[in-house]
Scaffold this motif. Sequence first.
Motif, short mmCIF file in Angstrom:
data_model
loop_
_atom_site.label_atom_id
_atom_site.label_comp_id
_atom_site.label_asym_id
_atom_site.label_seq_id
_atom_site.Cartn_x
_atom_site.Cartn_y
_atom_site.Cartn_z
N TRP A 1 8.91 8.62 2.56
CA TRP A 1 7.60 8.04 2.88
C TRP A 1 7.70 6.52 3.07
N LEU B 1 -7.68 7.05 -6.25
CA LEU B 1 -8.09 5.84 -5.55
C LEU B 1 -9.10 5.06 -6.37
N SER C 1 -7.62 3.43 -9.45
CA SER C 1 -6.68 2.33 -9.20
C SER C 1 -7.39 1.01 -8.94
N LEU D 1 2.12 1.75 -3.61
CA LEU D 1 1.10 2.15 -4.57
C LEU D 1 0.60 3.55 -4.29
N SER D 2 0.29 3.83 -3.03
CA SER D 2 -0.20 5.17 -2.70
C SER D 2 0.90 6.21 -2.87
N TRP E 1 0.82 -1.21 0.00
CA TRP E 1 0.00 0.00 0.00
C TRP E 1 0.86 1.27 0.00
N PRO E 2 1.92 1.35 0.83
CA PRO E 2 2.77 2.54 0.76
C PRO E 2 3.38 2.76 -0.62
N ALA F 1 -7.00 12.82 -4.65
CA ALA F 1 -6.91 11.59 -3.88
C ALA F 1 -8.04 10.63 -4.22
N ALA G 1 1.39 13.70 1.54
CA ALA G 1 0.62 14.14 0.38
C ALA G 1 0.35 15.65 0.44
N ASN H 1 -2.02 6.11 7.72
CA ASN H 1 -2.83 7.03 6.91
C ASN H 1 -2.59 8.48 7.29
N GLY I 1 0.72 9.37 5.74
CA GLY I 1 0.54 9.52 4.30
C GLY I 1 -0.14 10.83 3.95
N ALA J 1 1.47 8.65 -5.95
CA ALA J 1 0.83 9.97 -6.04
C ALA J 1 1.82 11.07 -5.68
#
Length: 266
Positions: free
Chosen positions: A136, A235, A238, A78-79, A75-76, A231, A184, A177, A180, A82
Amino acid sequence: MAPLTQPYTEIAPAADGLPAIRRIGTSAVWRALRQGWDDFTASPTQLVFLAIIYPIIGLVAAAAAAGRDLMPLVWPLLSGFALVGPVAALGVYELSRRREQGLPVSWVNAFDVRHSPSLPSILALGVLLLAIFVAWLFTAEAIYRGSFGRMVPASTADFLAMLTGTPGGRRLMVLGNFAGFLFAAAVLALTVISFPLLLDRPVGAGAAIRASLRAVALNPMPMALWGLVVAVVLLVASIPLFVGLAVAVPVLGHATWHLYRAVMPR
């Protein structure tokens, strides 16, 4: 302060060597999105180019992180894409810039960025975003280690059970989160107009970053809305195996150019 329902109103004059910046309302965000969609549909050849590149990026990242040891970083990773999205969208900004000037537009023109006089500054800003992306990943790993230590999930199902069924998992989701969100928000503030500004004017990386920070400070609500829109769109795009990114990324890139134009008078 600009009324939130108006696209834009007064202009904050140039200061500290920075260009003048317009105060905008939240409706300018929706206007930029509509203009971004218009740019995207006006040149269908872009879809061919982006439909190949962006899904591959997402799928490669997922495959690289599918190993057991790297599973907590799926998840880190893929997210976190951004965070470097503004670099990937550089060519899209260039296409909107050319269309705005009435020049011929083809997906090949996305590579014209390499001829920009501001290329060294663009590269420097890209390196900064890469450093933020790496920071990150280290932060995400540190939060995982703080929650589970050296424990490695045996499978995806086991990892999901750890996340949802243990205090450490819930702590990981909250802290991860939140961290993140901070990363972001920092990237949004640093880049929301800095890359388009560098393509538009030879101002230098430092001035572009300061101009972007000033634009956010003068327009907190519209910029917060823009960050939320980006965001949510990324999301949702994806979810179907990243295929939606082939449309979402260029539309957001084009819209970013038009948001820049709303904020930065010519």
